[in-house]
Design an enzyme around this catalytic site. Structure first.
Site, mmCIF file in Angstrom:
data_model
loop_
_atom_site.group_PDB
_atom_site.id
_atom_site.type_symbol
_atom_site.label_atom_id
_atom_site.label_comp_id
_atom_site.label_asym_id
_atom_site.label_seq_id
_atom_site.Cartn_x
_atom_site.Cartn_y
_atom_site.Cartn_z
ATOM 1 N N ARG A 132 -3.965 -4.339 -2.353
ATOM 2 C CA ARG A 132 -4.176 -5.344 -3.392
ATOM 3 C C ARG A 132 -5.020 -6.458 -2.801
ATOM 4 O O ARG A 132 -4.857 -6.792 -1.609
ATOM 5 C CB ARG A 132 -2.846 -5.970 -3.857
ATOM 6 C CG ARG A 132 -2.038 -5.139 -4.828
ATOM 7 C CD ARG A 132 -2.706 -5.074 -6.220
ATOM 8 N NE ARG A 132 -1.911 -4.314 -7.166
ATOM 9 C CZ ARG A 132 -2.029 -2.998 -7.383
ATOM 10 N NH1 ARG A 132 -2.904 -2.277 -6.722
ATOM 11 N NH2 ARG A 132 -1.272 -2.397 -8.287
ATOM 12 N N GLU A 171 -10.255 -9.816 -9.847
ATOM 13 C CA GLU A 171 -10.903 -8.581 -10.312
ATOM 14 C C GLU A 171 -11.323 -8.720 -11.769
ATOM 15 O O GLU A 171 -10.488 -9.108 -12.594
ATOM 16 C CB GLU A 171 -9.949 -7.397 -10.132
ATOM 17 C CG GLU A 171 -9.685 -7.124 -8.658
ATOM 18 C CD GLU A 171 -8.843 -5.874 -8.393
ATOM 19 O OE1 GLU A 171 -8.426 -5.211 -9.358
ATOM 20 O OE2 GLU A 171 -8.617 -5.575 -7.222
ATOM 21 N N HIS A 181 -11.669 -0.995 -7.550
ATOM 22 C CA HIS A 181 -10.253 -0.645 -7.746
ATOM 23 C C HIS A 181 -10.183 0.792 -8.308
ATOM 24 O O HIS A 181 -9.592 1.032 -9.370
ATOM 25 C CB HIS A 181 -9.550 -1.648 -8.668
ATOM 26 C CG HIS A 181 -8.058 -1.670 -8.458
ATOM 27 N ND1 HIS A 181 -7.310 -2.808 -8.504
ATOM 28 C CD2 HIS A 181 -7.171 -0.672 -8.197
ATOM 29 C CE1 HIS A 181 -6.037 -2.527 -8.277
ATOM 30 N NE2 HIS A 181 -5.935 -1.226 -8.088
HETATM 31 N N1 LIG Z 1 -6.381 0.771 -5.036
HETATM 32 C C1 LIG Z 1 -5.631 1.469 -5.857
HETATM 33 O O1 LIG Z 1 -6.087 1.989 -6.873
HETATM 34 C C2 LIG Z 1 -4.171 1.647 -5.536
HETATM 35 C C3 LIG Z 1 -3.538 2.837 -5.902
HETATM 36 C C4 LIG Z 1 -2.195 3.005 -5.553
HETATM 37 C C5 LIG Z 1 -1.513 2.003 -4.887
HETATM 38 N N2 LIG Z 1 -2.159 0.847 -4.567
HETATM 39 C C6 LIG Z 1 -1.451 -0.226 -3.833
HETATM 40 O O2 LIG Z 1 -0.975 0.345 -2.625
HETATM 41 C C7 LIG Z 1 0.354 -0.117 -2.397
HETATM 42 C C8 LIG Z 1 1.111 0.938 -1.619
HETATM 43 O O3 LIG Z 1 1.337 2.096 -2.407
HETATM 44 P P1 LIG Z 1 2.461 3.154 -2.007
HETATM 45 O O4 LIG Z 1 2.577 4.107 -3.130
HETATM 46 O O5 LIG Z 1 2.231 3.662 -0.642
HETATM 47 O O6 LIG Z 1 3.724 2.184 -2.023
HETATM 48 P P2 LIG Z 1 5.139 2.408 -1.289
HETATM 49 O O7 LIG Z 1 6.066 1.442 -1.920
HETATM 50 O O8 LIG Z 1 5.488 3.855 -1.269
HETATM 51 O O9 LIG Z 1 4.833 1.963 0.224
HETATM 52 C C9 LIG Z 1 4.589 0.648 0.604
HETATM 53 C C10 LIG Z 1 5.077 0.482 2.022
HETATM 54 O O10 LIG Z 1 4.748 -0.837 2.452
HETATM 55 C C11 LIG Z 1 5.802 -1.280 3.287
HETATM 56 N N3 LIG Z 1 5.793 -2.731 3.422
HETATM 57 C C12 LIG Z 1 6.298 -3.661 2.595
HETATM 58 N N4 LIG Z 1 6.109 -4.906 3.115
HETATM 59 C C13 LIG Z 1 5.488 -4.719 4.303
HETATM 60 C C14 LIG Z 1 5.036 -5.609 5.318
HETATM 61 N N5 LIG Z 1 5.211 -6.919 5.224
HETATM 62 N N6 LIG Z 1 4.444 -5.083 6.409
HETATM 63 C C15 LIG Z 1 4.262 -3.731 6.536
HETATM 64 N N7 LIG Z 1 4.696 -2.843 5.612
HETATM 65 C C16 LIG Z 1 5.286 -3.333 4.511
HETATM 66 C C17 LIG Z 1 7.066 -0.751 2.609
HETATM 67 O O11 LIG Z 1 8.139 -0.695 3.514
HETATM 68 C C18 LIG Z 1 6.605 0.629 2.155
HETATM 69 O O12 LIG Z 1 6.926 1.612 3.096
HETATM 70 C C19 LIG Z 1 0.923 -0.356 -3.795
HETATM 71 O O13 LIG Z 1 1.927 -1.355 -3.786
HETATM 72 C C20 LIG Z 1 -0.282 -0.784 -4.608
HETATM 73 O O14 LIG Z 1 -0.367 -2.184 -4.640
HETATM 74 C C21 LIG Z 1 -3.475 0.655 -4.879
#
Ligand SMILES: NC(=O)c1ccc[n+]([C@@H]2O[C@H](COP(=O)([O-])OP(=O)(O)OC[C@H]3O[C@@H](n4cnc5c(N)ncnc54)[C@H](O)[C@@H]3O)[C@@H](O)[C@H]2O)c1
Length: 319
Positions: free
Chosen positions: A235, A264, A283
């Protein structure tokens, strides 16, 4: 009849799934302005939500609302405190939203390591032969060290791809046990700074929270290697854009790949738009035929499962 608002158009496959269900009466809402959402949403029992911000001012008018089904896994565009207080369920597309983002991260890493569209341009400009004796800054991924920040669904898909390229993989995620990371073939770093100092590539896959907001600022970038690249598909806001631009201009690191932005779409005067050391995408990490169709179906299915009392626990956000 239950009324479902489809906030922001999604792939027709998911819309059809809801529209063809006799339990539901559906309306697609394309105007995402707050004014329109305040006037339209109060009558609905369920909402599917892609883009668009749903804050407490909107939610307090939605007296019938029981569920919000996010098209995606991030939920920083919803007031979760309000949902929790009012026992409204929040669902995400937990099973369909990680393969394409992991591939998109590889696409960005490969684009940066192989010179973005440099070779393609050269052939088109008739430089096929002359390019041979140029000094190239391209590099191999084999034996490079990547730090995956956030070892969740996307991080776990990404590690497999990185290992396929013979990279050494580190992960920083305070909420995931060392043994889990090791079982995927990675090495856990307990401290973010140690990982930043060691890695050639840093990729963020964390949610946007108070803790991750501004996680990567200039002082952190200064810890990285001169040849390092940062990929942010998580994000906007996790990487400070002003600091990143400065670091790229001053050649403190080699490059960056950004799929997400603090605002965005980014403002026209955002200096990153003119910075040649950054590779950008709008994005779009989920923008593949498969992912968009599957995400829309999962978004719709989550609504159906909720009202049929058949929800998979992985779809429910613990708030
Ligand atoms: N660009 C895009 O189109 C797109 C698509 C999908 C997801 N995303 C973003 O990617 C993020 C991750 O997706 P995901 O499915 O892997 O989510 P997820 O919830 O499966 O994994 C996120 C991980 O981040 C870890 N985390 C939380 N706080 C943290 C910190 N301070 N330091 C290190 N690790 C930390 C959590 O423990 C978790 O394991 C989503 O929250 C979303 O914002 C973006």
């Amino acid at each position: 009849m239950l009324k479902i608002a489809i906030v922001d158009k999604m792939h027709q496959d998911g819309i059809n799934l809801l529209k063809n269900n006799p339990k539901f009466e559906c309306e697609v809402i394309d105007d995402l302005s707050k004014k329109n959402l305040i006037s339209k949403l109060p009558n609905f029992d369920g909402i599917t939500l892609r883009r668009g911000k749903i804050d407490s001012e909107i939610l307090e008018r939605c007296k019938k609302l029981k569920v919000i089904s996010r098209h995606g896994v991030g939920f920083d565009n919803v007031d979760v405190k309000f949902l929790k207080k009012n026992n409204i369920k929040l669902l995400v597309t937990a099973t369909t939203t990680s393969t394409s983002p992991a591939e998109h991260i590889m696409f960005m890493i490969l684009s940066l390591s192989k010179g973005i569209s440099f070779f393609d341009d050269a052939v088109r400009k008739g430089q096929f032969g002359s390019i041979m004796h140029m000094k190239h800054s391209n590099f191999e991924l084999s034996n490079k060290k990547i730090l995956i920040v956030g070892f969740g669904r996307i991080g776990r898909k990404l590690i497999k791809r990185c290992l396929g390229f013979e990279m050494q993989v580190f992960a920083y995620d305070p909420y995931v046990d060392k043994k889990v990371i090791e079982s995927f073939g990675g090495i856990k770093f307990e401290n973010l700074n140690d990982g930043l100092k060691e890695a050639d590539i840093i990729s963020l896959s964390v949610p946007l929270t108070k803790e991750t907001n501004n996680m990567i600022t200039l002082d952190k970038i200064k810890m990285m290697k001169k040849n390092a690249i940062i990929i942010n598909t998580s994000r906007g806001g996790t990487v400070n854009e002003k600091d990143l631009n400065e670091a790229l201009d001053k050649k403190i690191i080699f490059g960056a790949g950004l799929d997400v932005f603090e605002k965005e779409p980014p403002e026209n005067d955002n200096p990153l738009l003119k910075n040649k050391r950054v590779f950008l995408s709008p994005h779009a990490a989920t923008f593949t035929q498969e992912c968009l169709s599957n995400m829309s179906i999962e978004t719709a299915q989550n609504i159906i499962n909720f009202f049929d009392n058949k929800l998979d626990k992985n779809s429910i956000v613990k708030i």
